[in-house]
Enzyme design. Structure first.
Site, mmCIF file in Angstrom:
data_model
loop_
_atom_site.group_PDB
_atom_site.id
_atom_site.type_symbol
_atom_site.label_atom_id
_atom_site.label_comp_id
_atom_site.label_asym_id
_atom_site.label_seq_id
_atom_site.Cartn_x
_atom_site.Cartn_y
_atom_site.Cartn_z
ATOM 1 N N GLU A 169 33.461 80.702 -10.541
ATOM 2 C CA GLU A 169 32.478 81.783 -10.425
ATOM 3 C C GLU A 169 31.993 82.038 -8.998
ATOM 4 O O GLU A 169 30.819 81.801 -8.682
ATOM 5 C CB GLU A 169 31.273 81.494 -11.334
ATOM 6 C CG GLU A 169 31.635 81.355 -12.790
ATOM 7 C CD GLU A 169 30.428 81.185 -13.709
ATOM 8 O OE1 GLU A 169 29.279 81.222 -13.220
ATOM 9 O OE2 GLU A 169 30.618 81.032 -14.925
ATOM 10 N N GLU A 353 35.151 78.778 -19.810
ATOM 11 C CA GLU A 353 33.800 78.427 -20.264
ATOM 12 C C GLU A 353 33.329 79.423 -21.307
ATOM 13 O O GLU A 353 33.488 80.635 -21.133
ATOM 14 C CB GLU A 353 32.763 78.479 -19.120
ATOM 15 C CG GLU A 353 32.853 77.351 -18.144
ATOM 16 C CD GLU A 353 31.793 77.438 -17.044
ATOM 17 O OE1 GLU A 353 30.721 78.058 -17.253
ATOM 18 O OE2 GLU A 353 32.048 76.885 -15.959
HETATM 19 C C1 FCB Z 1 28.114 78.948 -15.768
HETATM 20 C C2 FCB Z 1 28.413 77.770 -14.874
HETATM 21 C C3 FCB Z 1 28.298 76.430 -15.543
HETATM 22 C C4 FCB Z 1 27.126 76.383 -16.501
HETATM 23 C C5 FCB Z 1 27.100 77.590 -17.409
HETATM 24 C C6 FCB Z 1 25.979 77.590 -18.415
HETATM 25 O O1 FCB Z 1 27.753 80.041 -14.992
HETATM 26 O O2 FCB Z 1 29.720 77.882 -14.366
HETATM 27 O O3 FCB Z 1 28.221 75.450 -14.548
HETATM 28 O O4 FCB Z 1 25.955 76.200 -15.829
HETATM 29 O O5 FCB Z 1 27.056 78.754 -16.659
#
Ligand code: FCB
Length: 446
Positions: A169, A353
């Site tokens: 990110e 994620e």
């Molecule tokens: C994302 C991050 C991760 C975590 C989630 C909830 O943006 O990459 O580290 O904090 O959010």
């Protein structure tokens, strides 16, 4: 009986869980680790809720054997974790610290013994503090330092690691870190934030080049938190607003990676900004990757707003929200996967994620954690992913965020995203009900 959640997904679909070094490792002074920008940021009053820090967190640095045993029980195919640059090169550049690699060697070997493939993120936000002191991501030099660090990591681990993610990110590293100031290093300066964007992407491109030139086996990609908000209504001005709201989180990052450059429309709204592009940069950034990582949590709804430099505002939504206040919109996940598949022209997409914070409580006897909200969230999002796959989206894997409750950046330990509950007082790990749910999915026998 209702249909299986994963029905129709390919047999080689990857089920994983993700974490990040600063969020789980603790042991910030162990074995020669240098300071990172997050160590510094956490010490500044008012930056992190309750003044929490990642100093100890869930102590995975020492407790990784127990965590790997949990992963094995969970039936994970892969564990996505990040390397802490300040453990490996404490000053950010120059002399490596062999004890840093000793830890990651132990972790990787333990995973492999448990039949779990490591998926390694090179950078999940813990920049060595000395590099921030020399200018941070707004300085071009940082990208070159990153490339040297990446090469060292490929050399040390690629005999056992074949899945690599360059950056996690870069939107958050640049925009939250240098524009909004809510993440380390806490600056609020748009021109510097946009310089950071370019140098982060350059760092990615240089790392991909080093990986290809070195002939390392395996796959490399980047994890982006792209999102494409939906228009609040079908009025033309709201549709345009929704398109424009995607410019920064999606097109400023994906555009260059896909060889389409930075979105002019977005940059035109901020005349104070200029992208520090040098000859050859855009070609490097656009070097083909083996997959695109997507981190996805929620979908915004936006409406036209002439007061905003880009003409939009985020609207309130009626959906239920997670503990983060993020609306739960599985259909938005489906929509975004479809959209991303178009934008990436069929490159494999891996969801690196997805997950949620919920108000998790332990049972009175301390042995169970009922988290029906998380199970519902995961179920509906995995169903959306399955439907996207059926409708032609080339999505090949899914990593839940996250294995175990941990340090949630500016929210400290107040938000729990884990499949495993951590009692921060005694480091006891208690698998939540969602752990059992995910285990059935990963094993393919729900
Ligand atoms: C994302 C991050 C991760 C975590 C989630 C909830 O943006 O990459 O580290 O904090 O959010």
């Amino acid at each position: 009986m209702s249909e299986r959640v994963t029905a129709g997904l390919p047999a080689d679909f990857v089920w994983g869980a993700a974490t990040a070094s600063y969020q789980v490792e603790g042991a910030v002074d162990a074995d020669g680790r240098g300071p990172s920008i997050w160590d510094t940021f956490c010490r500044q009053p008012g930056k992190v809720v309750h003044g929490h820090t990642g100093e100890v967190s869930v102590d995975q640095y020492h407790r990784y054997p127990e965590d790997v045993a949990l992963m094995r029980e969970l039936g994970l195919h892969r564990y996505r974790f990040s390397l802490a640059w300040p453990r490996i090169i404490p000053a950010g550049s120059g002399k490596p610290n062999s004890k840093g690699f000793d830890y990651y060697n132990r972790l990787v070997d333990t995973l492999l013994e448990a039949g779990i493939q490591p998926a390694v993120t090179l950078y999940h936000w813990d920049l060595p503090q000395p590099l921030q002191d020399q200018g941070g991501w707004p300085a071009r030099e940082t990208a070159l330092r990153f490339s040297a660090y990446a090469e060292l990591c490929f050399r040390a681990l690629s005999d056992r690691v074949s899945n690599w993610i360059t950056l996690n990110e870069p939107y958050c590293s640049s925009i939250l870190g240098y524009l909004e100031g809510v993440h380390a290093p806490g600056e609020q300066n748009r021109p510097r934030a946009y310089r950071a964007i370019h140098h982060l992407l350059l760092a990615h491109g240089l790392a991909v080049q080093a990986f290809r030139d070195g002939g390392y086996p395996g796959e490399i990609g980047i994890s982006l938190n792209t999102n494409t908000p939906r228009p609040a209504t079908q009025r033309d001005e709201d549709r345009l607003a929704a398109e424009r709201a995607a410019d920064l989180p999606t097109h400023m990052f994906l555009g260059p990676v896909m060889g389409e450059g930075y979105p002019e429309r977005h940059l035109a709204a901020y005349p104070e900004v200029s992208m520090p592009v040098e000859t050859g940069d855009m070609e490097l950034i656009a070097a083909p990757t083996d997959f695109l990582g997507l981190n996805w949590y929620t979908e915004d709804a936006v409406a036209a707003d002439p007061e905003h430099p880009e003409g939009f505002r985020v609207c309130r939504q009626y959906q239920e929200t997670t503990e983060m206040g993020w609306p739960i919109v599985p259909q938005g996940f489906y929509r975004h996967l479809r959209k991303l598949n178009e934008l990436t022209q069929g490159i494999p997409i891996v969801v690196t994620e997805n997950g949620c914070a919920m108000p998790d409580l332990l049972s009175a006897d301390g042995t169970r954690c009922h988290d029906p909200g998380r199970i519902a969230y995961l179920r509906s999002h995995i169903e959306a992913l399955r439907d996207a796959w059926r409708d032609g989206v080339n999505v090949r894997g899914y990593y839940v965020w996250t294995l175990i409750d941990n340090f949630e950046w500016a929210y400290g330990f107040t938000k729990r995203f884990g499949l495993v509950y951590c009692d921060y007082v005694n480091q006891r790990r208690i698998p939540k009900d969602s752990f059992l749910f995910f285990r059935e999915l990963a094993a393919g026998h729900e």
